[in-house]
Design an enzyme around this catalytic site. Structure first.
Site, PDB file in Angstrom:
ATOM      1  N   SER A 176     -14.368   6.401  -7.623  1.00  0.00           N
ATOM      2  CA  SER A 176     -13.473   7.250  -6.658  1.00  0.00           C
ATOM      3  C   SER A 176     -14.335   8.314  -6.234  1.00  0.00           C
ATOM      4  CB  SER A 176     -12.506   8.127  -7.829  1.00  0.00           C
ATOM      5  OG  SER A 176     -11.864   9.191  -6.961  1.00  0.00           O
ATOM      6  N   TYR A 189      -9.980  13.397 -15.158  1.00  0.00           N
ATOM      7  CA  TYR A 189     -10.154  11.987 -14.191  1.00  0.00           C
ATOM      8  C   TYR A 189     -11.501  11.846 -13.418  1.00  0.00           C
ATOM      9  CZ  TYR A 189      -8.752   8.730 -10.534  1.00  0.00           C
ATOM     10  OH  TYR A 189      -8.952   7.919  -9.392  1.00  0.00           O
TER      11      TYR A 189
HETATM   12  P1  NAD Z   1      -1.999   1.666  -9.425  1.00  0.00           P
HETATM   13  O1  NAD Z   1      -1.419   2.581 -10.577  1.00  0.00           O
HETATM   14  O2  NAD Z   1      -1.375   0.727  -8.670  1.00  0.00           O
HETATM   15  O3  NAD Z   1      -3.220   0.721 -10.529  1.00  0.00           O
HETATM   16  C1  NAD Z   1      -3.683   1.189 -11.711  1.00  0.00           C
HETATM   17  C2  NAD Z   1      -3.180   0.242 -12.927  1.00  0.00           C
HETATM   18  O4  NAD Z   1      -3.588   0.401 -14.034  1.00  0.00           O
HETATM   19  C3  NAD Z   1      -1.312   0.442 -13.222  1.00  0.00           C
HETATM   20  O5  NAD Z   1      -0.798  -0.620 -12.442  1.00  0.00           O
HETATM   21  C4  NAD Z   1      -1.475  -0.137 -14.688  1.00  0.00           C
HETATM   22  O6  NAD Z   1      -0.896  -1.282 -14.692  1.00  0.00           O
HETATM   23  C5  NAD Z   1      -2.994  -0.236 -15.037  1.00  0.00           C
HETATM   24  N1  NAD Z   1      -3.076   0.521 -16.326  1.00  0.00           N
HETATM   25  C6  NAD Z   1      -3.024   1.808 -16.594  1.00  0.00           C
HETATM   26  N2  NAD Z   1      -3.192   2.109 -17.838  1.00  0.00           N
HETATM   27  C7  NAD Z   1      -3.428   0.791 -18.307  1.00  0.00           C
HETATM   28  C8  NAD Z   1      -3.442   0.664 -19.916  1.00  0.00           C
HETATM   29  N3  NAD Z   1      -3.550   1.568 -20.539  1.00  0.00           N
HETATM   30  N4  NAD Z   1      -3.783  -0.793 -20.173  1.00  0.00           N
HETATM   31  C9  NAD Z   1      -3.623  -1.692 -19.000  1.00  0.00           C
HETATM   32  N5  NAD Z   1      -3.304  -1.449 -17.795  1.00  0.00           N
HETATM   33  C10 NAD Z   1      -3.260   0.031 -17.403  1.00  0.00           C
HETATM   34  O7  NAD Z   1      -3.158   2.592  -8.846  1.00  0.00           O
HETATM   35  P2  NAD Z   1      -4.187   2.378  -7.784  1.00  0.00           P
HETATM   36  O8  NAD Z   1      -4.313   3.612  -6.956  1.00  0.00           O
HETATM   37  O9  NAD Z   1      -4.388   1.145  -7.291  1.00  0.00           O
HETATM   38  O10 NAD Z   1      -5.539   2.412  -8.870  1.00  0.00           O
HETATM   39  C11 NAD Z   1      -6.550   1.445  -9.106  1.00  0.00           C
HETATM   40  C12 NAD Z   1      -7.815   1.949  -9.269  1.00  0.00           C
HETATM   41  O11 NAD Z   1      -8.430   2.835  -7.945  1.00  0.00           O
HETATM   42  C13 NAD Z   1      -8.075   3.297 -10.379  1.00  0.00           C
HETATM   43  O12 NAD Z   1      -9.302   3.148 -11.003  1.00  0.00           O
HETATM   44  C14 NAD Z   1      -8.165   4.579  -9.620  1.00  0.00           C
HETATM   45  O13 NAD Z   1      -8.731   5.425 -10.333  1.00  0.00           O
HETATM   46  C15 NAD Z   1      -8.921   4.103  -8.209  1.00  0.00           C
HETATM   47  N6  NAD Z   1      -8.816   4.998  -7.296  1.00  0.00           N
HETATM   48  C16 NAD Z   1      -7.579   4.989  -6.598  1.00  0.00           C
HETATM   49  C17 NAD Z   1      -7.366   5.937  -5.455  1.00  0.00           C
HETATM   50  C18 NAD Z   1      -6.065   6.190  -4.801  1.00  0.00           C
HETATM   51  O14 NAD Z   1      -5.982   7.113  -3.797  1.00  0.00           O
HETATM   52  N7  NAD Z   1      -5.053   5.264  -5.008  1.00  0.00           N
HETATM   53  C19 NAD Z   1      -8.332   6.792  -4.942  1.00  0.00           C
HETATM   54  C20 NAD Z   1      -9.616   6.701  -5.901  1.00  0.00           C
HETATM   55  C21 NAD Z   1      -9.735   5.777  -6.950  1.00  0.00           C
END
Ligand code: NAD
Ligand code: MG
Length: 282
Positions: A176, A189
């Site tokens: 991130s 985080y």
């Molecule tokens: P999202 O919530 O759509 O996806 C995350 C998924 O992780 C969830 O759907 C869930 O099923 C899974 N998860 C969480 N805890 C779990 C567990 N204990 N066991 C199994 N699965 C689990 O969110 P996203 O934004 O697509 O996130 C994906 C990645 O992108 C993450 O690593 C997040 O930190 C990173 N990220 C997102 C953003 C943003 O702005 N959306 C920015 C920077 C980084």
């Protein structure tokens, strides 16, 4: 008898459980042109039910890969991803379970191998976040939950997956922008996301002799279920980037395609910054 904690446990809201998003995120651009870049490959994507992981699953499918996705509990989201992968002409295995459990990390890899027999692309991507403006509000329970979800499984799933990976295969880790510039709302985080950067760089050196490349993507603000599920106010989300808007999953996933394919054959230990133009070191 131990003293009661000053920081009592709290109910931790899980992100994105079949969250209805308005507007719906864009999963893949209508203009996306595939070129069989991942033909014959198998990918395992944690957190592949929604958001960035779902978009990566669909792009990989469009590039000819078979996909297994791991998710916590969001069955409807996972089924929708499977449908999208099938519509893209590929196959999708759904693996439901909690990556905080070491035994499940092993099971997830084994289920992928039992079904597809191979594993060529591992995408470590699942995460949770619980914004807090004061470190005193970060309970020990939250701290544990965040680190046990966001970083331990990157090690544990990778360790299991490597039993099945060979020269030419790749690992891609989701970090991130908060790893690079910090985040005063996401102190715990951001710590896990920084650990993912160091993990990626270290593992890339360890695996370079085996010709397994390890890279990552460091997204900025991307419109996914994680966002409305965890932030109270999303009206300004992404507005403070140089591009003045949030990104869509469809704008992030092509970076994973690049890192998964032969196009990035001389790149390892690096991060692609898909963040709307924020200049950060590294
Ligand atoms: P999202 O919530 O759509 O996806 C995350 C998924 O992780 C969830 O759907 C869930 O099923 C899974 N998860 C969480 N805890 C779990 C567990 N204990 N066991 C199994 N699965 C689990 O969110 P996203 O934004 O697509 O996130 C994906 C990645 O992108 C993450 O690593 C997040 O930190 C990173 N990220 C997102 C953003 C943003 O702005 N959306 C920015 C920077 C980084
Ligand atoms: Mg989800």
């Amino acid at each position: 008898m131990s003293k009661p904690s000053k920081f009592p446990d709290q109910k931790l809201k899980q992100p994105g459980d079949q969250h209805k998003m308005n507007p719906e995120p864009e999963i893949i651009s209508k203009k996306y042109k595939s070129a069989n870049k991942l033909k014959g490959k198998t990918a395992l994507i944690t957190g592949g039910d929604s958001g960035i992981g779902r978009s990566v699953a669909v792009h990989f499918a469009r590039e000819g890969a078979r996909v297994a996705i791991v998710y916590l509990e969001e069955d409807k989201d996972a089924q929708k991803t499977r449908q999208l992968v099938e519509d893209a002409g590929s196959e999708c295995l759904l693996i439901c379970g909690d990556l905080k459990k070491e035994s499940f990390c092993r099971q997830a890899v084994n289920k992928c191998i039992d079904h597809f027999e191979t594993l060529n692309i591992l995408v470590n991507n699942a995460a949770v976040q619980f914004p807090k403006d004061d470190i005193k509000d970060i309970s020990s329970q939250q701290l544990k939950e965040t680190f046990e979800t966001n970083i331990y499984p990157y090690y544990l799933v990778t360790r299991e997956a490597l039993d099945h990976m060979k020269a030419g295969d790749v690992i891609i880790n989701t970090s991130s922008v908060t790893a690079y510039r910090g985040s005063k709302h996401l102190v715990d985080y951001a710590g896990t996301k920084g650990a993912i950067v160091a993990f990626t760089r270290s593992l890339s050196g360890m695996l370079a002799p085996k010709k397994i490349r390890v890279n990552g993507v460091a997204p900025g603000p991307i419109w996914t279920p994680l966002i409305p599920a965890t932030f109270d106010d999303v009206t300004d989300f992404g507005q403070d980037t140089p591009m003045g808007r949030a990104g869509q999953p469809s704008e992030v996933a092509p970076a994973y395609v690049f890192l998964a394919s032969e196009d990035s054959s001389y790149i390892t230990g690096q991060f692609i910054h898909v963040n709307g133009g924020e200049i950060i070191g590294g």
